[in-house]
Scaffold this motif. Structure first.
Motif: not given
Length: 65
Positions: A30, A34-36, A38-43
């Motif tokens: 990844e 991709d991590y950015s 994922f974290d944005a959606k989770r936030a």
């Protein structure tokens, strides 16, 4: 309405020598972006917009989602 996250990703990372936001770093290759995302959606962000240089566009388009 959920907010939009604006990510300024136009830098090349000249000391790094590549598009570091596109390099695989995770257990399944990844990318950092991709991590950015994922974290944005989770936030709670509803949309993520990347500001990039035109010569990076093809790499971003080819990147699997």
């Amino acid at each position: 309405m959920k907010p939009t996250l604006l990510v300024l990703a136009a830098g090349m990372g000249s000391r790094y020598g590549a598009l570091k936001q596109m390099d695989g770093v995770g257990p399944n290759n990844e990318a950092i972006l991709d991590y950015s995302i994922f974290d944005a959606k989770r936030a709670g962000f509803g949309k993520v917009v990347f500001v990039i240089r035109e010569d990076f566009a093809e790499a971003f388009i080819r990147h699997p989602r």
